[in-house]
Scaffold this motif. Structure first.
Motif, PDB file in Angstrom:
ATOM      1  N   SER A 176       0.811  -1.221   0.000  1.00 42.59           N
ATOM      2  CA  SER A 176       0.000   0.000   0.000  1.00 42.59           C
ATOM      3  C   SER A 176       0.843   1.269   0.000  1.00 42.59           C
ATOM      4  CB  SER A 176      -0.930   0.009   1.221  1.00 42.59           C
ATOM      5  OG  SER A 176      -0.182   0.007   2.426  1.00 42.59           O
ATOM      6  N   GLY A 177       2.142   1.175   0.292  1.00 38.11           N
ATOM      7  CA  GLY A 177       2.995   2.355   0.283  1.00 38.11           C
ATOM      8  C   GLY A 177       3.986   2.365   1.431  1.00 38.11           C
ATOM      9  N   LEU A 178       4.612   3.510   1.611  1.00 40.12           N
ATOM     10  CA  LEU A 178       5.694   3.679   2.582  1.00 40.12           C
ATOM     11  C   LEU A 178       5.251   4.657   3.668  1.00 40.12           C
ATOM     12  CD1 LEU A 178       8.665   2.564   2.656  1.00 40.12           C
ATOM     13  CD2 LEU A 178       9.368   4.783   1.753  1.00 40.12           C
ATOM     14  N   LYS A 179       5.575   4.350   4.925  1.00 39.02           N
ATOM     15  CA  LYS A 179       5.278   5.276   6.014  1.00 39.02           C
ATOM     16  C   LYS A 179       6.470   5.340   6.967  1.00 39.02           C
ATOM     17  CE  LYS A 179       2.969   2.008   9.165  1.00 39.02           C
ATOM     18  NZ  LYS A 179       1.755   1.747   9.958  1.00 39.02           N
ATOM     19  N   LYS A 180       6.721   6.560   7.501  1.00 43.40           N
ATOM     20  CA  LYS A 180       7.856   6.759   8.400  1.00 43.40           C
ATOM     21  C   LYS A 180       7.532   6.238   9.798  1.00 43.40           C
ATOM     22  CE  LYS A 180       9.494  10.876   5.933  1.00 43.40           C
ATOM     23  NZ  LYS A 180       9.810  12.325   6.033  1.00 43.40           N
ATOM     24  N   LEU A 181       8.591   5.752  10.474  1.00 40.40           N
ATOM     25  CA  LEU A 181       8.454   5.270  11.843  1.00 40.40           C
ATOM     26  C   LEU A 181       9.174   6.220  12.789  1.00 40.40           C
ATOM     27  CD1 LEU A 181       9.095   1.420  11.402  1.00 40.40           C
ATOM     28  CD2 LEU A 181       6.911   2.643  11.397  1.00 40.40           C
ATOM     29  N   ASP A 182       8.663   6.283  13.999  1.00 41.69           N
ATOM     30  CA  ASP A 182       9.282   7.120  15.020  1.00 41.69           C
ATOM     31  C   ASP A 182      10.619   6.501  15.418  1.00 41.69           C
ATOM     32  OD1 ASP A 182       9.986   8.632  17.236  1.00 41.69           O
ATOM     33  OD2 ASP A 182       7.915   8.836  17.919  1.00 41.69           O
ATOM     34  N   ALA A 183      11.642   7.332  15.514  1.00 38.79           N
ATOM     35  CA  ALA A 183      12.990   6.839  15.840  1.00 38.79           C
ATOM     36  C   ALA A 183      13.024   6.149  17.196  1.00 38.79           C
ATOM     37  CB  ALA A 183      13.986   7.996  15.805  1.00 38.79           C
ATOM     38  N   ALA A 184      12.143   6.571  18.114  1.00 43.21           N
ATOM     39  CA  ALA A 184      12.128   5.965  19.445  1.00 43.21           C
ATOM     40  C   ALA A 184      11.549   4.555  19.432  1.00 43.21           C
ATOM     41  CB  ALA A 184      11.326   6.844  20.401  1.00 43.21           C
ATOM     42  N   ASP A 185      10.872   4.171  18.339  1.00 38.20           N
ATOM     43  CA  ASP A 185      10.217   2.869  18.275  1.00 38.20           C
ATOM     44  C   ASP A 185      11.041   1.818  17.557  1.00 38.20           C
ATOM     45  OD1 ASP A 185       8.043   4.008  19.554  1.00 38.20           O
ATOM     46  OD2 ASP A 185       7.002   4.503  17.685  1.00 38.20           O
ATOM     47  N   VAL A 186      12.247   2.159  17.102  1.00 38.32           N
ATOM     48  CA  VAL A 186      13.046   1.219  16.333  1.00 38.32           C
ATOM     49  C   VAL A 186      14.461   1.141  16.897  1.00 38.32           C
ATOM     50  CG1 VAL A 186      11.727   1.541  14.219  1.00 38.32           C
ATOM     51  CG2 VAL A 186      13.702   2.991  14.665  1.00 38.32           C
ATOM     52  N   THR A 187      15.085   0.017  16.628  1.00 43.01           N
ATOM     53  CA  THR A 187      16.488  -0.191  16.978  1.00 43.01           C
ATOM     54  C   THR A 187      17.255  -0.441  15.690  1.00 43.01           C
ATOM     55  OG1 THR A 187      15.847  -1.189  19.095  1.00 43.01           O
ATOM     56  CG2 THR A 187      18.105  -1.560  18.320  1.00 43.01           C
ATOM     57  N   VAL A 188      18.285   0.395  15.432  1.00 48.33           N
ATOM     58  CA  VAL A 188      19.015   0.355  14.173  1.00 48.33           C
ATOM     59  C   VAL A 188      20.497   0.174  14.449  1.00 48.33           C
ATOM     60  CG1 VAL A 188      19.418   1.537  11.983  1.00 48.33           C
ATOM     61  CG2 VAL A 188      17.283   1.934  13.222  1.00 48.33           C
ATOM     62  N   THR A 189      21.145  -0.673  13.661  1.00 41.78           N
ATOM     63  CA  THR A 189      22.579  -0.861  13.797  1.00 41.78           C
ATOM     64  C   THR A 189      23.312   0.305  13.126  1.00 41.78           C
ATOM     65  OG1 THR A 189      22.790  -2.119  11.748  1.00 41.78           O
ATOM     66  CG2 THR A 189      22.229  -3.354  13.740  1.00 41.78           C
ATOM     67  N   SER A 190      24.619   0.330  13.313  1.00 43.26           N
ATOM     68  CA  SER A 190      25.421   1.393  12.697  1.00 43.26           C
ATOM     69  C   SER A 190      25.393   1.321  11.175  1.00 43.26           C
ATOM     70  CB  SER A 190      26.869   1.305  13.196  1.00 43.26           C
ATOM     71  OG  SER A 190      27.407   0.012  12.893  1.00 43.26           O
ATOM     72  N   ALA A 191      25.112   0.132  10.639  1.00 41.50           N
ATOM     73  CA  ALA A 191      25.044  -0.030   9.186  1.00 41.50           C
ATOM     74  C   ALA A 191      23.663   0.331   8.633  1.00 41.50           C
ATOM     75  CB  ALA A 191      25.387  -1.457   8.795  1.00 41.50           C
ATOM     76  N   GLY A 192      22.749   0.737   9.514  1.00 40.26           N
ATOM     77  CA  GLY A 192      21.418   1.144   9.076  1.00 40.26           C
ATOM     78  C   GLY A 192      20.404   0.016   9.013  1.00 40.26           C
ATOM     79  N   LYS A 193      20.745  -1.157   9.514  1.00 44.24           N
ATOM     80  CA  LYS A 193      19.811  -2.286   9.467  1.00 44.24           C
ATOM     81  C   LYS A 193      18.945  -2.288  10.718  1.00 44.24           C
ATOM     82  CE  LYS A 193      19.688  -7.293   8.678  1.00 44.24           C
ATOM     83  NZ  LYS A 193      18.861  -7.183   7.463  1.00 44.24           N
ATOM     84  N   VAL A 194      17.640  -2.408  10.547  1.00 45.52           N
ATOM     85  CA  VAL A 194      16.691  -2.425  11.656  1.00 45.52           C
ATOM     86  C   VAL A 194      16.684  -3.814  12.287  1.00 45.52           C
ATOM     87  CG1 VAL A 194      14.292  -2.108  12.338  1.00 45.52           C
ATOM     88  CG2 VAL A 194      15.271  -0.666  10.542  1.00 45.52           C
ATOM     89  N   THR A 195      16.895  -3.863  13.590  1.00 46.38           N
ATOM     90  CA  THR A 195      16.889  -5.142  14.306  1.00 46.38           C
ATOM     91  C   THR A 195      15.639  -5.341  15.137  1.00 46.38           C
ATOM     92  OG1 THR A 195      18.123  -4.143  16.140  1.00 46.38           O
ATOM     93  CG2 THR A 195      19.402  -5.225  14.392  1.00 46.38           C
ATOM     94  N   ALA A 196      14.905  -4.266  15.430  1.00 39.11           N
ATOM     95  CA  ALA A 196      13.668  -4.373  16.206  1.00 39.11           C
ATOM     96  C   ALA A 196      12.815  -3.138  15.928  1.00 39.11           C
ATOM     97  CB  ALA A 196      13.963  -4.481  17.701  1.00 39.11           C
ATOM     98  N   ALA A 197      11.491  -3.322  15.958  1.00 37.49           N
ATOM     99  CA  ALA A 197      10.556  -2.215  15.735  1.00 37.49           C
ATOM    100  C   ALA A 197       9.249  -2.535  16.428  1.00 37.49           C
ATOM    101  CB  ALA A 197      10.326  -1.975  14.246  1.00 37.49           C
ATOM    102  N   ASP A 198       8.694  -1.556  17.140  1.00 37.93           N
ATOM    103  CA  ASP A 198       7.435  -1.762  17.847  1.00 37.93           C
ATOM    104  C   ASP A 198       6.316  -2.090  16.860  1.00 37.93           C
ATOM    105  OD1 ASP A 198       8.768  -1.205  20.142  1.00 37.93           O
ATOM    106  OD2 ASP A 198       7.917   0.804  20.451  1.00 37.93           O
ATOM    107  N   GLY A 199       5.584  -3.157  17.160  1.00 36.80           N
ATOM    108  CA  GLY A 199       4.473  -3.556  16.312  1.00 36.80           C
ATOM    109  C   GLY A 199       4.864  -4.475  15.176  1.00 36.80           C
ATOM    110  N   TYR A 200       6.133  -4.779  15.031  1.00 32.58           N
ATOM    111  CA  TYR A 200       6.600  -5.624  13.936  1.00 32.58           C
ATOM    112  C   TYR A 200       7.468  -6.748  14.490  1.00 32.58           C
ATOM    113  CZ  TYR A 200       5.213  -1.654  11.042  1.00 32.58           C
ATOM    114  OH  TYR A 200       4.505  -0.648  10.437  1.00 32.58           O
ATOM    115  N   THR A 201       7.447  -7.890  13.804  1.00 31.11           N
ATOM    116  CA  THR A 201       8.319  -9.010  14.125  1.00 31.11           C
ATOM    117  C   THR A 201       9.351  -9.131  13.006  1.00 31.11           C
ATOM    118  OG1 THR A 201       6.539 -10.200  15.264  1.00 31.11           O
ATOM    119  CG2 THR A 201       8.458 -11.482  14.572  1.00 31.11           C
ATOM    120  N   VAL A 202      10.601  -8.846  13.328  1.00 30.38           N
ATOM    121  CA  VAL A 202      11.665  -8.919  12.328  1.00 30.38           C
ATOM    122  C   VAL A 202      12.008 -10.389  12.098  1.00 30.38           C
ATOM    123  CG1 VAL A 202      14.023  -8.259  11.755  1.00 30.38           C
ATOM    124  CG2 VAL A 202      12.555  -6.669  13.011  1.00 30.38           C
TER     125      VAL A 202
END
Length: 537
Positions: A176-202
Motif C-alpha cells: 500500500s505504500g511507505l510510512k515513516k516510523l518514530d525513531a524511538a520505536d526502532v532499533t538500528v545498527t550502525s550499518a542502518g539495518k533495523v533489528t527491532a521495531a514496535d508492532g513488527y516481528t523482524v
C-alpha cells in the motif's frame, strides 16, 4: 320449585363475573439478566468492530444498516413487548447472513468481470502495473533491508523495514505504500539495518529464506517507481518502466513509447494493436457473462453438453438409488425374513463410511492397470479413460453410496403404512404386485417425493462424486477445460480456480443458471407432491 338458599344455584348467581386470569407475578432471574446483558454487550462490541472498516471505506449505506440493525436489536430485547419477534429475530438475521447475502453477492458478481487481473479499482491496477515494471537503474538509491511481519512469521503479511542512507529515517513499506516510523520505536545498527521495531516481528535469516519468493515479489510503491528487494538484506528504489499518463488516460512504456489506453467497458488498458495488459480493474459488464454462455461457440457447446449430462447424472443417481433402496426395503419388510435386522445393519454400512474416502477407494478400484474391478473380472477396460465408461463408473459409485439412504427412508415409510390396507386388497383378490403398485407405491411416493426432490438437487451439484472420482475427465485434446463427466458445478469450479486464471464473474453467472434450473425443477416437483397429497388425503 323452590331453590334452597345457599345451594349451587344461589352460589352461581352471586359468583363474581369471569374475567381475565390474574397476571403472574413478574419474576426476573439474575442469571438470565446477566446472560442477556452479556449477549447484548457482545452484539454492541461486534457492531463497533464492524463499523471501523465501513467508515474507513466510506461505506455509509452499510454503516447505516449496521446502526439500524443494532438499535433495533437493543430495543427489541430491552423492552418486555414484541415477544414473537424476540424468537424470530435471530433466525431472520442468520437467514440473511448465510442465505440471502451470499445469493445476492453471487448475483451481483455475475454482472461484473471480477476475476484474476480484475479484482480492485482502476487506481489499484495503475499502481500494480507501474510497480511490476520497476527495474534497477544506475544511481538507484540503495537501502539496508530488514524483512518483518505484523503477524505470524510463516504466514503474516510482509513488511520492508528500510533506513534512508542520507537522512537515517526508518520507514516501513508494504504493497500500500511507505510510512515513516518514530525513531524511538526502532532499533538500528550502525550499518542502518533495523533489528527491532514496535508492532513488527523482524524475521530471522532462516524465516526470510523460506519466504524468498514472496519477498522478491513484494514492491513498495513510491513516486516514480517502487522499492524492491535485492536479496534478503538489501533493497533498491527502482524506476517504473511503464507510467500512467493522466492526460490521455493511458499507460506509456518509457522505453519503447508504446501506449495502452484505458477501456472502461472492459476494465483494461488496451493498445491499438489489441494487446491487453494483464492487470485490469473491476467493472460492470451487464449481461455479457450470461450471453457468453449462449453465443460463444467455444463455451455454448461444452455448456449444453455438460447440462445434458448433468441432468442424466442427477436423474440416474436419484432414480437408481431410489429403485434399489426401495426394492431392498420391500424385500426386508416381510416378517418372514429371518435376521432382517442384521441385514439392515450390513446394508447401511456404505452410508456409514466417509464418502470422500470411499470415492478415492472406488477411483483406485477402477484403475485400468492395477484396479480391483479389472483384476476380478479379468478385463482390460480403461474405465476412467473413455467418456461412456467413465460416466457409467460414476453412476455405479453413486448407486453404491446412495442406496442405503433410500433404503432407510423407504423402510421408515413402509412401517408407517397400515398393514390393513394390503390385507384388504388381498381379500378383494389383488395380487402382491397389484397391491404394491396401486396401494403401497402411491403412499410411498407421497412421503418420499420431497426427499427425492432434495436428493435430485444434491446430486445436480454433487461436486465430490465427480471431482474425487474422475476430476471431471476424461478430457478431449481440444478442450482441456471441460471433461466428459463434468457437472456444471465442477465446470464452474475449474473456471473459477483453473490454471488459466480465475473468472469469478463468469462462474457466478453459471451459478445463477444452476440456481434457476434446480429451483424450477424443485418447484415443479413440490407442486406435484401437493397434488398427490390432495389425491391420497
Amino acid at each position: 320449585m323452590t331453590t334452597q338458599l345457599g345451594g349451587p344455584a344461589t352460589r352461581a348467581l352471586h359468583a363474581p363475573a369471569a374475567g381475565p386470569p390474574p397476571r403472574p407475578e413478574k419474576y426476573t432471574s439474575v442469571t438470565g439478566q446477566l446472560i442477556k446483558a452479556g449477549l447484548l454487550g457482545l452484539v454492541v462490541a461486534i457492531a463497533v468492530w464492524a463499523a471501523f472498516p465501513l467508515v474507513e471505506h466510506e461505506a455509509w449505506v452499510g454503516l447505516a444498516l449496521l446502526v439500524l440493525t443494532t438499535g433495533a436489536l437493543l430495543y427489541l430485547y430491552l423492552t418486555p413487548r414484541h415477544i414473537p419477534a424476540k424468537y424470530l429475530a435471530p433466525g431472520t438475521l442468520l437467514l440473511i447472513a448465510f442465505q440471502l447475502f451470499p445469493v445476492l453477492y453471487t448475483a451481483t458478481t455475475a454482472f461484473t468481470n471480477f476475476g484474476d487481473g480484475h479484482r480492485g479499482t482502476k487506481q489499484d491496477a495503475i499502481v500494480a502495473i507501474q510497480t511490476a515494471s520497476v527495474t534497477q537503474v544506475p544511481g538507484s538509491t540503495q537501502y539496508a533491508l530488514s524483512v518483518a511481519t505484523t503477524g505470524d512469521p510463516a504466514t503474516g503479511p510482509l513488511v520492508f523495514l528500510i533506513t534512508d542512507p542520507a537522512t537515517k529515517v526508518v520507514s516501513a513499506g508494504d504493497a500500500s505504500g511507505l510510512k515513516k516510523l518514530d525513531a524511538a520505536d526502532v532499533t538500528v545498527t550502525s550499518a542502518g539495518k533495523v533489528t527491532a521495531a514496535d508492532g513488527y516481528t523482524v524475521l530471522t535469516f532462516g524465516q526470510a529464506s523460506l519466504r524468498s519468493k514472496e519477498i522478491t515479489a513484494l514492491a513498495v510503491p513510491v513516486d516514480g517507481g517502487a522499492i524492491r528487494s535485492s536479496g534478503l538484506s538489501r533493497a533498491y528504489e527502482g524506476k517504473a518502466g511503464r507510467a500512467y499518463d493522466e492526460r490521455c488516460d493511458c499507460i506509456r512504456d518509457t522505453t519503447s513509447g508504446k501506449v495502452w489506453t484505458a477501456d472502461e467497458t472492459a476494465g483494461s488498458f488496451v493498445s491499438t494493436d489489441g494487446d491487453r495488459l494483464a492487470q485490469g480493474w473491476k467493472v460492470n459488464v451487464g449481461l455479457s457473462n450470461f450471453t457468453r454462455v449462449v453465443t460463444d461457440p467455444d463455451i455454448s457447446g461444452p455448456f449444453l453438453r455438460t447440462l445434458v449430462w448433468n441432468f442424466a447424472f442427477a436423474i440416474g443417481s436419484t432414480g437408481g438409488t431410489f429403485v434399489l433402496g426401495m426394492l431392498i426395503a420391500v424385500a426386508l419388510h416381510s416378517p418372514r425374513v429371518r435376521a432382517r435386522n442384521l441385514y439392515r445393519v450390513l446394508l447401511v454400512l456404505p452410508y456409514a463410511m466417509p464418502a470422500f474416502a470411499m470415492l478415492l477407494v472406488w477411483r483406485d478400484m477402477f484403475n485400468s492397470d492395477f484396479g480391483l474391478i479389472n483384476h476380478v473380472l479379468g478385463t482390460d477396460v480403461d474405465w476412467l479413460g473413455q467418456p461412456m465408461t467413465a460416466r457409467l463408473a460414476v453412476l455405479l459409485v453413486q448407486l453404491w453410496l446412495g442406496y442405503p439412504y433410500m433404503f432407510l427412508v423407504t423402510t421408515g415409510a413402509l412401517q408407517a403404512i397400515p398393514a390393513e390396507l394390503s390385507e384388504a386388497s388381498r381379500i378383494d383378490g389383488a395380487g402382491a404386485w397389484q397391491s404394491f403398485r396401486r396401494i403401497v407405491l402411491p403412499l410411498l411416493m407421497v412421503a418420499l417425493t420431497p426427499l427425492l426432490i432434495s436428493s435430485f438437487a444434491f446430486n445436480f451439484n454433487n461436486f465430490n462424486a465427480i471431482y474425487l472420482t474422475t476430476e471431471g475427465g476424461p478430457f478431449a485434446p481440444d478442450n482441456p477445460a471441460n471433461g466428459a463427466t463434468d457437472l456444471l458445478i465442477t465446470y464452474t469450479y475449474r473456471l473459477a480456480f483453473g490454471g488459466s486464471g480465475a473468472q469469478y464473474g463468469y462462474a457466478a453467472a453459471i451459478s445463477i443458471f444452476i440456481f434457476l434450473i434446480v429451483g424450477t425443477v424443485s418447484a415443479i416437483g413440490f407442486r406435484r407432491t401437493r397434488q398427490q397429497e390432495e389425491v391420497y388425503a
